[in-house]
Motif scaffolding. Structure first.
Motif, PDB file in Angstrom:
ATOM      1  N   TYR A 165       0.835  -1.204   0.000  1.00 59.37           N
ATOM      2  CA  TYR A 165       0.000   0.000   0.000  1.00 59.37           C
ATOM      3  C   TYR A 165       0.874   1.261   0.000  1.00 59.37           C
ATOM      4  O   TYR A 165       1.946   1.314   0.614  1.00 59.37           O
ATOM      5  N   ASN A 166       0.340   2.275  -0.672  1.00 59.11           N
ATOM      6  CA  ASN A 166       1.116   3.514  -0.829  1.00 59.11           C
ATOM      7  C   ASN A 166       0.969   4.470   0.347  1.00 59.11           C
ATOM      8  O   ASN A 166       1.910   5.199   0.677  1.00 59.11           O
ATOM      9  N   ASN A 167      -0.196   4.491   0.963  1.00 60.34           N
ATOM     10  CA  ASN A 167      -0.456   5.488   2.020  1.00 60.34           C
ATOM     11  C   ASN A 167      -1.086   4.819   3.218  1.00 60.34           C
ATOM     12  O   ASN A 167      -1.796   3.819   3.090  1.00 60.34           O
ATOM     13  N   PHE A 168      -0.838   5.438   4.406  1.00 59.45           N
ATOM     14  CA  PHE A 168      -1.488   4.955   5.617  1.00 59.45           C
ATOM     15  C   PHE A 168      -2.761   5.754   5.829  1.00 59.45           C
ATOM     16  O   PHE A 168      -2.749   6.985   5.706  1.00 59.45           O
ATOM     17  N   PRO A 169      -3.891   5.100   6.121  1.00 59.33           N
ATOM     18  CA  PRO A 169      -5.161   5.823   6.248  1.00 59.33           C
ATOM     19  C   PRO A 169      -5.117   6.842   7.386  1.00 59.33           C
ATOM     20  O   PRO A 169      -4.357   6.693   8.348  1.00 59.33           O
ATOM     21  N   PRO A 170      -5.937   7.884   7.305  1.00 57.97           N
ATOM     22  CA  PRO A 170      -5.986   8.853   8.410  1.00 57.97           C
ATOM     23  C   PRO A 170      -6.537   8.184   9.659  1.00 57.97           C
ATOM     24  O   PRO A 170      -7.539   7.468   9.599  1.00 57.97           O
ATOM     25  N   PRO A 171      -5.896   8.404  10.800  1.00 56.92           N
ATOM     26  CA  PRO A 171      -6.371   7.729  12.018  1.00 56.92           C
ATOM     27  C   PRO A 171      -7.676   8.311  12.544  1.00 56.92           C
ATOM     28  O   PRO A 171      -8.344   7.670  13.334  1.00 56.92           O
ATOM     29  N   VAL A 172      -8.020   9.563  12.142  1.00 57.78           N
ATOM     30  CA  VAL A 172      -9.222  10.206  12.665  1.00 57.78           C
ATOM     31  C   VAL A 172     -10.100  10.621  11.493  1.00 57.78           C
ATOM     32  O   VAL A 172      -9.627  11.212  10.529  1.00 57.78           O
TER      33      VAL A 172
END
Length: 669
Positions: A165-172
């Motif tokens: 995966y290219n990006n980590f999802p927003p935690p909030v």
């Protein structure tokens, strides 16, 4: 007029309580890259809640390698290599105070070599436990996670690398705000990728949170709570979904809390599924109200009167996104995304300016303001004239500068004591101030809503005082030295009263002047300061030739048969009268210009005084006359006789009163 929506203050749902952090697992994923025949470089990323009191990253972590029959063929350990904080900056601009979220990423890398490539292998990691506050799982604190990465057989793909995966999802996430997150992945082999929402695998238990080795496949998926599933992990409106081709994750969260979400990316080649990378992660949904407000400083009136270029003062939160439309109807390029932009309008007028904060977000706000613009207005006072009328100081003023002199109103203020105290118009004439002092003069120019003001200070000088010092020396010749006494005067003009002459003037404070003839002259002096009225004084001067008596000196006078003649010298006219006085002489006085036959009774020193009078003037001179007694010649000689040759010494016994004496001896030889 400013129009703006007023929003309620932001309230934040704090997702994680201080008492519920015994667990720590947030999620993870694993992928690999083929580095040679049967050899693969694996990378596993585990995400933990660093605010939790739960266990730290496993160090080492234990991995199990299982064959196609789900039999453990080897196990391998790896230490955590890189631990870093995940940037938890929110993609949304609609939350003022983010929840207390702290995410750590631990990265493990290790080499796996499989016996051969004729079958499929699975590399597995298991751990417990998840946060107990998760909303969409049953008893989430007892549910761990299992991360599985599959190596396909060589018959399907030789030396395959899995997608990552290219990006980590927003935690909030903000409740009620649409989600638009790029959840795409990269495949080094260029295989086709297909995205889907999926259920993460159930992992280790609280009794055995870190099993060594991991348990054998197959694995159960997490136990969803009521009304939740892999494809409905948030119960959103609309529900969370992912584009199978692009990986774009969309939807709108509704419920507040923490939610486990699984995203799978499958890699396909020639219609064969090679592997699936399952990302197990946790969303935190907070209650967000509109936290942004479009606020622009109300322009000061003077700011609207500075010409066609205007700089907007943005008072909104600078962390927002901005979209300006300056309301210029002549163009479509009158836009800006700057915080406080500047725009030059084509002409004066009233423009409707729009500011949008966070365009495209649910917390966007729009503000409209009416911006009237006028040309620059400026004024400056000029003291145009100063004049004296009947001895009264009068001032005149002009208004200059950059303003509409036809349509503007010009108001003057000279102070209550002035006459007149106020005036209107481009100029103000014949203003009289009450006396000496410093007075403010103010002019105001009004044009539409624009005002320009200027002020100067006028110094009114005290009245001039001037006086010619009267004549004190007479019969002193045709050249006379003039003087004056004055105050508050810096400019002088003398007129010496010579009839028929224009050259009998001077601007010196204390001049000298030579008159052409003797006579009586009326002299006038006029003087003034820089800003006061001129005053004059006149004085009569009697100019006569120089009277300067001088008694001519005498030679040495011997008493015997003396008779003295005196002469009057110096400077005087033919009409002069003479008065001689002789001390103890015969005669004692004389009115003759050159008296003669003056004798004195005995030798001695006597004074002779001459007084000459003319034109009302009298001046005197005197000399001392010394009458010398006749000298007496006498001497003695020693010796008077003797044998030749005879040396004789002579001693002078003569008597004389003169210092100019000569002696002559005749020795009779």
């Amino acid at each position: 007029m400013l129009k703006a929506r007023i929003f309620a203050a932001l309230t934040i749902f704090l997702l994680i309580s201080a008492a519920g952090r015994a667990e720590h697992i947030i999620g993870g994923e694993m992928f690999y890259e083929c580095t040679g025949p049967n050899t693969y470089l694996f990378t596993m990323k585990i995400f933990r809640d660093c605010n939790s009191t739960g266990a730290f990253f496993d160090n080492p972590a234990t991995f199990g390698i299982f064959n196609a029959n789900n039999v453990l063929i080897q196990q391998q350990q790896a230490v955590v290599g890189n631990i870093q904080l995940v940037n938890t900056d929110l993609e949304t601009l609609c939350i003022a105070i983010p929840p207390d979220i702290c995410v750590q990423e631990g990265t493990y890398t290790f080499i796996v070599t499989v016996p051969n490539n004729t079958q499929m292998y699975k590399v597995v990691y298991q751990r417990c436990c998840r946060n107990g506050t998760i909303q969409n799982l049953i008893n989430p604190g007892a549910q761990g996670l299992t991360i599985v990465s599959t190596i396909p057989p060589e018959s399907d793909a030789e030396c395959n690398s899995s997608p990552f995966y290219n990006n980590f999802p927003p935690p909030v996430l903000c409740a009620q705000e649409p989600i638009n997150f790029d959840h795409s992945a990269t495949d080094l082999d260029g295989d086709s990728l297909v995205y889907s929402l999926c259920s993460p695998f159930l992992g280790a238990s609280q009794d055995m949170p870190m099993p060594i080795p991991p348990s054998n496949p197959p694995y159960n998926t997490v136990i969803w709570g009521p009304n939740f599933s892999a494809t409905e992990p948030l119960n959103g409106l609309p529900e969370l979904s992912i584009n199978p081709v692009t990986g774009l994750l969309t939807g709108t969260a509704v419920n507040l809390g923490q939610f486990v979400v699984g995203v799978c990316v499958e890699e396909w080649r020639d219609g064969v599924l090679l592997s699936t990378n399952t990302r197990d992660f946790q969303f935190n949904v907070a209650f967000c109200e509109q936290t942004t407000q479009a606020i622009v400083a109300q322009p000061e009136i003077n700011d609207l009167c500075q010409g066609l270029t205007f700089t907007f003062e943005n008072l909104s939160n600078p962390d927002n996104i901005f979209q300006w439309d300056f309301g210029d109807p002549n163009t479509t390029t009158d836009v800006s995304s700057l915080y406080s932009p500047t725009y030059t309008y084509p002409d004066t007028g009233v423009y409707v300016v729009m500011l949008v904060t966070n365009p495209g977000f649910f917390c966007s706000d729009t503000l409209y303001i009416d911006l009237p613009l006028f040309y620059t207005i400026d004024v400056a006072i000029t003291l145009s004239t100063f004049e004296c009328v009947d001895g009264q100081q009068q001032f005149s003023f002009e208004s200059n500068g950059d303003f509409d002199q036809v349509n503007s109103t010009v108001i003057w203020d000279f102070g209550e004591a002035a006459s007149p105290p106020t005036s209107t118009g481009l100029s103000a004439d014949d203003i009289i101030f009450p006396g000496a002092g410093v007075y403010p003069v103010t002019v105001s120019v009004l044009n539409n809503i624009c005002t320009a003001v200027d002020q100067i200070f006028v110094t009114v000088q005290p009245e001039a005082i001037i006086q010619i010092n009267p004549q004190s020396v007479f019969c002193n010749g045709l050249t006379h030295a003039f003087s004056q006494t004055s105050s508050n005067v810096s400019n002088f003009m003398w007129n010496f009263g010579v009839p028929g002459s224009d050259a009998d003037v001077s601007t010196a404070p204390n001049p000298g002047f030579t008159f052409p003839n003797e006579g009586t002259y009326t002299v006038t002096l006029t003087g003034n300061g820089a800003n006061n009225c001129p005053v004059s004084d006149t004085e009569t001067f009697n100019i006569r030739p120089l009277l300067f008596p001088q008694v001519e000196p005498l030679p040495v006078i011997c008493f015997d048969d003396h008779s003295i003649n005196l002469q009057a010298g110096g400077s005087f006219t033919a009409g002069a009268s003479f008065n001689w006085q002789f001390e103890s002489a015969i005669p004692a006085i004389s009115a003759s210009q050159n008296p003669a036959n003056i004798t004195f009774p005995t030798p001695g020193t006597y004074q002779a005084m001459l007084t000459i009078s003319e034109n009302g003037c009298s001046r005197s001179d005197s000399i001392d006359i010394r009458i010398h007694a006749n000298p007496i010649a006498d001497f003695e000689a020693i010796p008077l006789s003797g044998c030749a040759p005879l040396d004789v010494s002579f001693k002078n016994l003569s008597v004389t009163q003169s210092t100019a004496v000569s002696y002559h001896y005749d020795y009779g030889d």
